[in-house]
Design a protein around this motif. Structure first.
Motif, PDB file in Angstrom:
ATOM      1  N   PRO A  63       0.966  -1.295  -0.101  1.00  0.00           N
ATOM      2  CA  PRO A  63      -0.118   0.081  -0.254  1.00  0.00           C
ATOM      3  C   PRO A  63       0.567   1.458  -0.390  1.00  0.00           C
ATOM      4  N   GLN A  64       2.263   1.659   0.716  1.00  0.00           N
ATOM      5  CA  GLN A  64       2.878   1.965   0.847  1.00  0.00           C
ATOM      6  C   GLN A  64       3.123   2.648  -0.868  1.00  0.00           C
ATOM      7  N   ALA A  65       3.807   1.546  -1.413  1.00  0.00           N
ATOM      8  CA  ALA A  65       4.147   1.941  -2.786  1.00  0.00           C
ATOM      9  C   ALA A  65       3.195   2.298  -4.185  1.00  0.00           C
ATOM     10  N   ALA A  66       1.758   2.260  -4.177  1.00  0.00           N
ATOM     11  CA  ALA A  66       0.664   2.408  -4.349  1.00  0.00           C
ATOM     12  C   ALA A  66       0.029   3.918  -4.125  1.00  0.00           C
ATOM     13  N   ARG A  67       0.173   4.224  -2.471  1.00  0.00           N
ATOM     14  CA  ARG A  67       0.330   6.122  -2.030  1.00  0.00           C
ATOM     15  C   ARG A  67       1.003   6.136  -2.382  1.00  0.00           C
ATOM     16  N   ARG A  68       2.598   5.948  -2.940  1.00  0.00           N
ATOM     17  CA  ARG A  68       3.284   6.935  -3.413  1.00  0.00           C
ATOM     18  C   ARG A  68       3.943   7.558  -4.824  1.00  0.00           C
ATOM     19  N   LEU A  69       3.042   6.191  -5.990  1.00  0.00           N
ATOM     20  CA  LEU A  69       2.652   6.180  -7.404  1.00  0.00           C
ATOM     21  C   LEU A  69       1.304   7.216  -7.832  1.00  0.00           C
ATOM     22  N   GLN A  70       0.764   7.115  -6.273  1.00  0.00           N
ATOM     23  CA  GLN A  70      -0.121   7.761  -6.423  1.00  0.00           C
ATOM     24  C   GLN A  70      -0.424   9.192  -6.321  1.00  0.00           C
ATOM     25  N   ASP A  71       0.359   9.514  -5.098  1.00  0.00           N
ATOM     26  CA  ASP A  71       0.445  11.045  -4.965  1.00  0.00           C
ATOM     27  C   ASP A  71       1.615  11.457  -6.456  1.00  0.00           C
ATOM     28  N   GLU A  72       2.812  10.764  -6.557  1.00  0.00           N
ATOM     29  CA  GLU A  72       3.521  11.251  -7.774  1.00  0.00           C
ATOM     30  C   GLU A  72       2.866  11.802  -9.516  1.00  0.00           C
ATOM     31  N   ALA A  73       1.204  10.276  -9.853  1.00  0.00           N
ATOM     32  CA  ALA A  73       0.565  11.071 -10.849  1.00  0.00           C
ATOM     33  C   ALA A  73      -0.301  11.912 -10.017  1.00  0.00           C
ATOM     34  N   LEU A  74      -0.642  12.723  -9.283  1.00  0.00           N
ATOM     35  CA  LEU A  74      -1.301  13.343  -8.797  1.00  0.00           C
ATOM     36  C   LEU A  74      -0.298  15.190  -8.853  1.00  0.00           C
ATOM     37  N   ARG A  75       0.662  15.001  -8.384  1.00  0.00           N
ATOM     38  CA  ARG A  75       1.589  15.952  -8.562  1.00  0.00           C
ATOM     39  C   ARG A  75       2.059  16.318 -10.130  1.00  0.00           C
ATOM     40  N   ARG A  76       2.225  15.273 -10.597  1.00  0.00           N
ATOM     41  CA  ARG A  76       2.493  15.322 -12.187  1.00  0.00           C
ATOM     42  C   ARG A  76       1.448  16.721 -13.097  1.00  0.00           C
ATOM     43  N   VAL A  77      -0.089  16.411 -12.084  1.00  0.00           N
ATOM     44  CA  VAL A  77      -0.991  17.636 -12.781  1.00  0.00           C
ATOM     45  C   VAL A  77      -1.328  18.175 -12.118  1.00  0.00           C
ATOM     46  N   VAL A  88      -6.097   4.995  -2.047  1.00  0.00           N
ATOM     47  CA  VAL A  88      -5.651   3.996  -2.188  1.00  0.00           C
ATOM     48  C   VAL A  88      -5.897   3.209  -1.322  1.00  0.00           C
ATOM     49  N   VAL A  89      -7.112   1.560  -2.117  1.00  0.00           N
ATOM     50  CA  VAL A  89      -7.618   0.198  -1.678  1.00  0.00           C
ATOM     51  C   VAL A  89      -6.343  -0.751  -2.346  1.00  0.00           C
ATOM     52  N   GLN A  90      -6.990  -1.257  -0.902  1.00  0.00           N
ATOM     53  CA  GLN A  90      -6.856  -3.072  -1.572  1.00  0.00           C
ATOM     54  C   GLN A  90      -7.874  -4.402  -2.496  1.00  0.00           C
ATOM     55  N   GLY A  91      -7.389  -4.127  -3.335  1.00  0.00           N
ATOM     56  CA  GLY A  91      -8.858  -5.471  -4.297  1.00  0.00           C
ATOM     57  C   GLY A  91      -8.242  -5.348  -5.939  1.00  0.00           C
ATOM     58  N   SER A  92      -9.058  -5.671  -6.560  1.00  0.00           N
ATOM     59  CA  SER A  92      -8.587  -5.761  -8.181  1.00  0.00           C
ATOM     60  C   SER A  92      -9.150  -4.797  -8.962  1.00  0.00           C
ATOM     61  N   ALA A  93      -8.188  -4.325  -9.403  1.00  0.00           N
ATOM     62  CA  ALA A  93      -8.279  -2.975  -9.914  1.00  0.00           C
ATOM     63  C   ALA A  93     -10.055  -2.463 -10.044  1.00  0.00           C
ATOM     64  N   ALA A  94     -10.617  -3.601 -11.541  1.00  0.00           N
ATOM     65  CA  ALA A  94     -11.912  -3.028 -11.730  1.00  0.00           C
ATOM     66  C   ALA A  94     -12.688  -2.848 -10.664  1.00  0.00           C
ATOM     67  N   GLY A  95     -12.427  -4.264  -9.254  1.00  0.00           N
ATOM     68  CA  GLY A  95     -13.856  -3.586  -8.802  1.00  0.00           C
ATOM     69  C   GLY A  95     -13.460  -2.719  -7.526  1.00  0.00           C
ATOM     70  N   VAL A  96     -12.406  -2.233  -7.840  1.00  0.00           N
ATOM     71  CA  VAL A  96     -12.173  -1.314  -6.784  1.00  0.00           C
ATOM     72  C   VAL A  96     -12.702   0.025  -7.221  1.00  0.00           C
ATOM     73  N   LEU A  97     -12.517   0.501  -8.166  1.00  0.00           N
ATOM     74  CA  LEU A  97     -13.047   1.263  -9.513  1.00  0.00           C
ATOM     75  C   LEU A  97     -14.330   1.399  -9.708  1.00  0.00           C
ATOM     76  N   LEU A  98     -15.158   0.119  -9.809  1.00  0.00           N
ATOM     77  CA  LEU A  98     -16.785  -0.244  -9.825  1.00  0.00           C
ATOM     78  C   LEU A  98     -16.812   0.477  -8.362  1.00  0.00           C
ATOM     79  N   LYS A  99     -16.364  -0.031  -7.689  1.00  0.00           N
ATOM     80  CA  LYS A  99     -17.448   0.212  -6.480  1.00  0.00           C
ATOM     81  C   LYS A  99     -17.376   1.906  -6.215  1.00  0.00           C
ATOM     82  N   ALA A 100     -16.143   2.065  -6.377  1.00  0.00           N
ATOM     83  CA  ALA A 100     -15.318   3.946  -6.127  1.00  0.00           C
ATOM     84  C   ALA A 100     -16.454   4.549  -7.271  1.00  0.00           C
ATOM     85  N   ALA A 101     -17.595   4.145  -8.127  1.00  0.00           N
ATOM     86  CA  ALA A 101     -17.777   4.798  -9.206  1.00  0.00           C
ATOM     87  C   ALA A 101     -19.445   4.550  -8.856  1.00  0.00           C
ATOM     88  N   GLY A 102     -19.116   3.839  -8.017  1.00  0.00           N
ATOM     89  CA  GLY A 102     -20.443   3.956  -7.853  1.00  0.00           C
ATOM     90  C   GLY A 102     -21.882   5.126  -7.570  1.00  0.00           C
TER      91      GLY A 102
END
Length: 148
Positions: A63-77, A88-102
């Protein structure tokens, strides 16, 4: 979306070039609609670690690596005046996105992520999101078609 509600955009961020374009597009669209963006990054334990807990000395590394990845992406925009939050959520990418998009008005994904099948027009995550989302989905591709 009602009269005084904020337009909510969920965007998948995995560190790939298409996901960076998706994030840029989501921020630009939120700016036009006076909306908010929620950047979502999913992570999972690699299958090889299951049952081999002794080999993973620090379970927080993923999860720390995922947070760093996201922080870097947000810094670039350039988010400017757009309210952008990250999750940053544990789970499959599609499942996590579908739940967040609910409860979102729009979900934005890159055409392909970091998977190994480079010849595909759509990756497995974007395909699943397109087929199963309860809100509109926008799939972002690069202008040149070069997804690397």
């Amino acid at each position: 979306m009602g009269g005084d509600e904020v337009f909510r955009i969920v965007v998948g961020v995995d560190g790939s070039a298409p996901s960076r374009l998706a994030l840029e597009w989501a921020v630009a669209e939120a700016r036009l609609r006076h909306g908010d963006v929620k950047a979502v990054t999913a992570w999972q334990f690699p299958p090889v670690t299951v049952g081999m807990e002794g080999l993973v000395h620090d379970p927080e590394i993923f999860p720390q690596a995922a947070r760093r990845l996201q922080d870097e992406a947000l810094r670039r925009v350039d988010c400017g005046d757009v309210n952008v939050s990250g999750d940053v959520v544990q789970g499959s990418a599609a499942g996590v996105l579908l739940k967040a998009a609910g409860n979102a008005d729009l979900v934005v994904v890159g055409s392909r992520g970091l998977g190994g099948f480079t010849g595909l027009l759509l990756g497995s995550v974007s395909t699943q999101v397109v087929h199963h989302s309860t809100c509109p989905v926008l799939v972002v591709r690069s202008r040149t078609g070069d997804e690397a």
